[in-house]
Write a protein that holds these residues in place. Structure first.
Motif, short mmCIF file in Angstrom:
data_model
loop_
_atom_site.label_atom_id
_atom_site.label_comp_id
_atom_site.label_asym_id
_atom_site.label_seq_id
_atom_site.Cartn_x
_atom_site.Cartn_y
_atom_site.Cartn_z
N LEU A 18 0.84 -1.20 0.00
CA LEU A 18 0.00 0.00 0.00
C LEU A 18 0.87 1.25 0.00
O LEU A 18 2.04 1.21 0.36
N ARG A 19 0.24 2.36 -0.37
CA ARG A 19 0.87 3.68 -0.24
C ARG A 19 -0.12 4.59 0.46
O ARG A 19 -1.30 4.66 0.07
N LEU A 20 0.34 5.25 1.50
CA LEU A 20 -0.46 6.25 2.20
C LEU A 20 0.02 7.63 1.78
O LEU A 20 1.23 7.88 1.76
N ARG A 21 -0.91 8.50 1.43
CA ARG A 21 -0.57 9.85 0.99
C ARG A 21 -1.66 10.80 1.44
O ARG A 21 -2.71 10.39 1.96
N ALA A 22 -1.43 12.08 1.20
CA ALA A 22 -2.44 13.08 1.53
C ALA A 22 -3.64 12.95 0.58
O ALA A 22 -3.47 12.64 -0.61
N TRP A 23 -4.82 13.20 1.11
CA TRP A 23 -5.99 13.36 0.26
C TRP A 23 -5.82 14.67 -0.51
O TRP A 23 -5.28 15.63 0.01
N ARG A 24 -6.33 14.71 -1.76
CA ARG A 24 -6.16 15.88 -2.62
C ARG A 24 -7.51 16.52 -2.92
O ARG A 24 -8.37 15.92 -3.57
N TRP A 70 -3.70 18.79 10.36
CA TRP A 70 -2.31 18.35 10.36
C TRP A 70 -1.40 19.51 10.77
O TRP A 70 -0.49 19.34 11.57
N GLN A 71 -1.68 20.70 10.22
CA GLN A 71 -0.86 21.86 10.57
C GLN A 71 -0.98 22.22 12.04
O GLN A 71 0.00 22.62 12.67
N ARG A 72 -2.17 22.05 12.61
CA ARG A 72 -2.37 22.33 14.04
C ARG A 72 -1.76 21.23 14.91
O ARG A 72 -1.51 21.43 16.09
N GLY A 73 -1.59 20.05 14.33
CA GLY A 73 -1.05 18.93 15.08
C GLY A 73 -2.09 18.12 15.81
O GLY A 73 -1.76 17.38 16.75
N ASP A 74 -3.39 18.21 15.39
CA ASP A 74 -4.41 17.43 16.08
C ASP A 74 -5.09 16.39 15.19
O ASP A 74 -6.00 15.69 15.62
N LYS A 75 -4.64 16.26 13.93
CA LYS A 75 -5.16 15.25 13.01
C LYS A 75 -4.04 14.79 12.10
O LYS A 75 -3.17 15.58 11.73
N ALA A 76 -4.09 13.52 11.73
CA ALA A 76 -3.14 12.98 10.75
C ALA A 76 -3.88 11.94 9.92
O ALA A 76 -4.03 10.79 10.35
N HIS A 77 -4.37 12.36 8.76
CA HIS A 77 -5.20 11.50 7.93
C HIS A 77 -4.50 11.15 6.62
O HIS A 77 -3.78 11.99 6.06
N CYS A 125 0.06 2.96 9.22
CA CYS A 125 -0.21 4.22 9.92
C CYS A 125 0.31 4.15 11.36
O CYS A 125 0.90 5.11 11.86
N THR A 126 0.09 3.03 12.01
CA THR A 126 0.53 2.86 13.40
C THR A 126 2.05 2.99 13.51
O THR A 126 2.57 3.68 14.39
N ARG A 127 2.76 2.33 12.62
CA ARG A 127 4.23 2.40 12.67
C ARG A 127 4.72 3.82 12.42
O ARG A 127 5.66 4.27 13.06
N TRP A 128 4.08 4.51 11.48
CA TRP A 128 4.45 5.91 11.25
C TRP A 128 4.22 6.74 12.52
O TRP A 128 5.05 7.55 12.91
N ALA A 129 3.06 6.52 13.16
CA ALA A 129 2.71 7.31 14.34
C ALA A 129 3.72 7.11 15.46
O ALA A 129 4.10 8.06 16.14
N PHE A 130 4.16 5.88 15.66
CA PHE A 130 5.12 5.61 16.72
C PHE A 130 6.53 6.05 16.34
O PHE A 130 7.24 6.68 17.12
N GLU A 131 6.94 5.73 15.12
CA GLU A 131 8.34 5.95 14.73
C GLU A 131 8.63 7.36 14.23
O GLU A 131 9.74 7.87 14.42
N GLN A 132 7.66 8.02 13.60
CA GLN A 132 7.90 9.33 13.02
C GLN A 132 7.21 10.46 13.79
O GLN A 132 7.76 11.55 13.90
#
Length: 198
Positions: A18-24, A70-77, A125-132
């Motif tokens: 899979l690839r996760l990216r920003a919605w456009r 995302w800019q506020r730091g309260d969502k990461a979709h 997504c989980t691994r990104w959240a923990f590692e990044q």
């Protein structure tokens, strides 16, 4: 994390096929997919959105709102794609960078179900959240009788923690409630095995 900000949204977060990216907001394919996912009867059977997305204009607004979050730091979709095709969504809400905590949610388009897309997207997504992003705890809640979502959570190492009484709206209502089965995963928990397999 010390600066209390999310890292820039990656456009090449890849793994498990899979690839996760920003919605456009300016991509008609993304808008159509978001409307389809948000109005899918199976999605609505288990979820009562606080913001309804039934048109492409509403989808574009929702995408812009998530980018602002995302800019506020309260969502990461993330938009979930497979072989270049949009197949679903995964994201972190109720994100608190001070507490290093968030709640994860996901959905998959009907034609992509049964192939482990939700499980693979959740793990990526989980691994990104923990590692990044530096999170320590991620909650996952689903309607008490949503067996498929329970299996996905457990396969991704989200341990069951109990029942939240009246923890979510009843399907299609904002004046009635139902119980939520709560799972959670910590950054210190051992990673699950076999996520990529069906």
């Amino acid at each position: 994390m010390t600066d209390l900000s999310l890292p820039p949204q990656p456009d090449d977060l890849c793994g498990y096929g899979l690839r996760l990216r920003a919605w456009r907001a300016d991509d008609s394919g993304d808008l159509t997919a978001m409307v389809r996912g948000s109005t899918d009867p199976e999605f609505l059977r288990w979820n009562t959105p606080l913001v309804h997305v039934t048109t492409e204009a509403e989808a574009a607004q929702a995408i812009r709102s998530r980018a602002e979050g995302w800019q506020r730091g309260d969502k990461a979709h993330f938009c979930v794609t497979e072989d270049g095709t949009v197949v679903g969504h995964v994201g972190l809400g109720l994100l608190d960078l001070r507490l290093r905590h968030a709640r994860v949610g996901y959905w998959v388009l009907p034609e992509a179900r049964g192939r482990g897309v939700a499980r693979r997207a959740l793990e990526l997504c989980t691994r990104w959240a923990f590692e990044q992003a530096g999170l320590h705890r991620i909650d996952l809640g689903h309607a008490l009788d949503h067996v498929a979502s329970c299996r996905i959570a457990e396969r991704c190492g989200y341990l069951p923690e109990g029942t939240l009484r009246d923890g979510m709206f009843e399907a299609g209502h904002q004046d009635a409630f139902r119980d939520v089965h709560l799972h959670a995963r910590l950054a210190t928990d051992p990673p699950p095995t076999g996520v990529a397999s069906n």
